[in-house]
Structure formats: C-alpha cells, structure tokens
Design a protein around this motif. Structure first.
Motif: not given
Length: 306
Positions: A85-91
C-alpha cells in the motif's frame, strides 16, 4: 520503530491496538530520530517522531486499512500488504490500521455496531488528532474490513459530507445472509452449501444472522448522498472464501445508484467501459457521473488469481 504501535480509546470505553506504519523512504531518512523514540504501545503517540512526520508533512498521504475477519494487524501476509500500500509513493504514503475490539490486544467483544465504532474512532483519530484532511486519505478494506470501511464512510457521508480521496474494497461481500450461502471457511469448510438442496431452509438460516453487514445498501446510500465519491472494487476469481460475484453485485448496485430513474443490469452493461486483460482478468469502469450532489466514480477490477 518503522511501525509505531499505540492505543486508541473508543467512545464506549474500549482500548484498541493500532499501528502507524511509516513509508520506507521517510523511515530511512529519519531513522536516527526514530530509534530514540520509546517502544511499546502504552505511550503518548502524539509525542513521537513518527506522529510528527505524519502530521507536519503537507505532502503526506494516509491509507487507513481495515483487515479481514481472522487474526490481527500483524498476522500472515498483512505486513506485506501494508508495504504494498505504501510502495506507490514510498516517500509520503503512511498506513494506519487497527485490531477491532476482541481481536489481538484490543479489549471488548466484536459486533457489527462495535466494529463500526472502532472504525469511526480510528478515522476520527486521523482527522482530528493527526489533522490529515480527508482529501489526503484513502480508506481500504479487505474481506470483513470492506464492510467496516463501507459503514465508516457512510457515517461520515451522512454526518458531515466528508469526502475521502477514495475507497478501495478488496474481496467485498454484498451482505452476510448472501455470503453465508456460499462461504467456505479457509476455502475448505462450507457453512451452508450442504443445505443447497433445501433452498428454503438454507435461506432461512442465513437470514437469521444477527449482524448483516449490508454493504450493498450502504454503498447505494453513500452514492445518493452529497459529495464526490471514488470507489474501486477488487476481487479474484479464485477467491473461494468470498465469491467474486459479490463484487459484481456491488458494482451493479453502485452504478444503479448514480441514476435518478434506476438502471437494470443489461442497461449498465451497455454503458460501462469494459477492458479485457486477457489471462489476467478484466476491468469495468462506470463513466464518472455528475449529479447535483457530486461526481461519482466506480471501477471494478477482477483478477484471475489473487
């Protein structure tokens, strides 16, 4: 401390065990400060580095995830799900999740009313304590969590017309009485399927369920309320616990709710945008519908395997 456990108190006195998962890039950048934070869940989470990184970044995004029926926030593949879920925008994509009452370290006993209260409590924390605007929040539910998610979104739609960035329901079911007719625990043990030769008895037992979790009715109500609504339904054909046809039921119900005069399934099929993904599955998209009360977007993703 990439995962910050903490406790939330519900209005009816239960203590819920929650996780705030930091995006990996944010964690890597701030690991020296995070390591100095205290461990454990019995702390004031608002005084932690993790909380500050979520609250103070105007670019932060939050996924609030409601898990399925069995286990806890940390069981099995759920930690892999948070990472995805977080990998789409890891920042910038943080994840917030909770164990319902009676699950894991949370107190109390589960019920439909109780789990809805738990979901509202978690979202209230994100909105009021962390101060994340709803347009930066996506609500995600899986299995039982889809019913919790739909009920929570309905609450905010009815009470204050809050508009979340999106709602994603993975392996959703239309309502418990319909689910019980085909559900098999662990994809092996059927609940009421052995009674299919006695359909009246089968349906009588199914409709005796105390908690009905009528997501079909809730989605219909949400779409007919004021405000924009962005819904994504995801299901796998090889899901033998919850048949993918439940997502079909929800897609048609949601599409029908966008019409002032009502649409049958054949009319919806003639209007929807269908994309064949070959051996991977297909997608259906309902054209963004602008009503006097907002823009409604509905998308269905059906995968062969999942």
């Amino acid at each position: 401390n990439q995962v910050r456990p903490f406790k939330i108190q519900t209005p009816d006195g239960e203590a819920l065990y929650a996780w705030h998962i930091l995006p990996i890039a944010v964690y890597a950048k701030s690991d020296a400060d995070l390591i100095l934070d205290p461990t454990g869940s019995d702390i004031d989470v608002t005084k932690t580095t993790a909380f500050r990184l979520l609250r103070d970044d105007p670019e932060s995004r939050l996924v609030i995830s409601f898990h399925g029926n069995a286990g806890t926030v940390c069981q099995g593949w759920r930690t892999d799900t948070y990472r995805a879920l977080s990998a789409g925008a890891a920042h910038k994509i943080h994840v917030l999740t909770v164990d319902y009452r009676g699950f894991g370290y949370s107190t109390g006993s589960p019920s439909e009313e109780g789990l809805i209260t738990d979901g509202i409590t978690l979202v209230d924390w994100a909105l009021q304590v962390a101060g994340i605007p709803p347009e930066r929040i996506v609500i995600v539910g899986q299995s039982l969590g889809t019913a919790v998610a739909a009920a929570v979104v309905e609450h905010y739609t009815e009470q204050s017309h809050v508009k979340f960035a999106g709602v994603v329901l993975v392996a959703a079911f239309s309502k418990i009485p319909e689910l019980m007719l085909t559900y098999a625990a662990g994809s092996i043990v059927p609940i009421l399927s052995p009674l299919r030769i006695f359909p009246k008895l089968q349906r009588y037992i199914a409709h005796r369920a105390k908690d009905t979790w009528n997501t079909e009715a809730r989605l219909t109500n949400i779409i007919r309320q004021k405000g924009d609504f962005n819904l994504v339904l995801v299901h796998a054909i090889n899901d033998y616990d919850i048949r993918w046809t439940h997502s079909n039921t929800l897609f048609y119900a949601a599409a029908n709710a966008t019409s002032e005069i009502g649409l049958n399934n054949d009319q919806i099929d003639n209007i929807k945008h269908h994309t064949d993904l070959g051996r991977h599955g297909w997608t259906n998209k309902w054209p963004a519908t602008t009503r006097q009360n907002g823009v409604k977007t509905i998308r269905q993703i059906i995968l062969r395997d999942g």
